[in-house]
Design a protein around this motif. Sequence first.
Motif, short mmCIF file in Angstrom:
data_model
loop_
_atom_site.label_atom_id
_atom_site.label_comp_id
_atom_site.label_asym_id
_atom_site.label_seq_id
_atom_site.Cartn_x
_atom_site.Cartn_y
_atom_site.Cartn_z
N ASP B 31 0.84 -1.20 0.00
CA ASP B 31 0.00 0.00 0.00
C ASP B 31 0.88 1.24 0.00
N TYR B 33 2.42 4.88 -2.41
CA TYR B 33 2.17 5.83 -3.49
C TYR B 33 3.51 6.22 -4.10
N PHE B 35 5.39 9.24 -6.66
CA PHE B 35 5.26 10.63 -7.10
C PHE B 35 6.42 11.00 -8.01
N ARG B 95 6.18 6.97 -1.27
CA ARG B 95 5.58 7.25 0.02
C ARG B 95 5.15 5.94 0.68
N THR B 100 3.00 2.91 8.65
CA THR B 100 4.45 2.83 8.89
C THR B 100 5.05 4.18 9.24
N GLY B 101 4.30 5.25 9.02
CA GLY B 101 4.83 6.57 9.35
C GLY B 101 4.79 7.58 8.21
N ASN B 102 4.39 7.16 7.04
CA ASN B 102 4.23 8.10 5.92
C ASN B 102 5.53 8.73 5.45
N GLN B 103 6.63 8.05 5.58
CA GLN B 103 7.87 8.62 5.07
C GLN B 103 7.85 8.71 3.55
N PHE B 104 8.52 9.73 3.04
CA PHE B 104 8.72 9.90 1.60
C PHE B 104 10.21 9.73 1.32
N TYR B 105 10.54 8.87 0.36
CA TYR B 105 11.94 8.67 -0.04
C TYR B 105 12.10 9.07 -1.50
N PHE B 106 13.19 9.75 -1.75
CA PHE B 106 13.43 10.31 -3.08
C PHE B 106 14.64 9.66 -3.75
N GLY B 107 14.60 9.66 -5.08
CA GLY B 107 15.75 9.26 -5.86
C GLY B 107 16.74 10.41 -5.96
#
Lengths: 113, 116
Positions: B31, B33, B35, B95, B100-107
């Motif tokens: 589950d 997302y 972006f 995301r 789990t905490g809604n962390q966003f990780y970027f490239g």
Amino acid sequence: SQTIHQWPATLVQPVGSPLSLECTVEGTSNPNLYWYRQAAGRGLQLLFYSVGIGQISSEVPQNLSASRPQDRQFILSSKKLLLSDSGFYLCAWSGRGRGEKLFFGSGTQLSVL
Amino acid sequence: AQTVTQSQPEMSVQEAETVTLSCTYDTSESDYYLFWYKQPPSRQMILVIRQEAYKQQNATENRFSVNFQKAAKSFSLKISDSQLGDAAMYFCAYRRPAYTGNQFYFGTGTSLTVIP
């Protein structure tokens, strides 16, 4: 409408000096808050995130710390800056709903000399 | 931390042509997302497009569309009819689920140049 304020825009600090960057969000309540660092020519590294007052999670061990003294206030701090702390720091927030996007502040360019 | 990989540090495209930016990610979660964000020279981060992992249909926003291949963990961005204003750094982001905490990780980003 929601807005996010981050200041200062530019900061030049000597090695060993303290740091305090502040970020506030308006127009929403109980947001998730984030601090990212973007080193020159590199991607965004997640430093800290917070799901509530006083609740801080650190993603990487480092010379920095974060605090959330109020619901919509997020502070990034250091007691003694290192040269490697230089970079572009971005504060961001998101809602708690599924799939909500990340809203970013305008960033702080920190140069440690 | 989840890993997001953008293997193209730089790309260029002729004005009015089409370009595709690549992104892969590593996760065992279901589950989530994805972006794409754009960072122009002003450095302000701007959302381009969003994709929910549960939706098989690829997201589209005007000239921007994605090719989401969930099994392959691939999420590419296609820009059609490229314009000079599309020149920017593009970041793919993952995301994590809310529980789990809604962390966003970027490239690491792809720098796109648009050639007039």
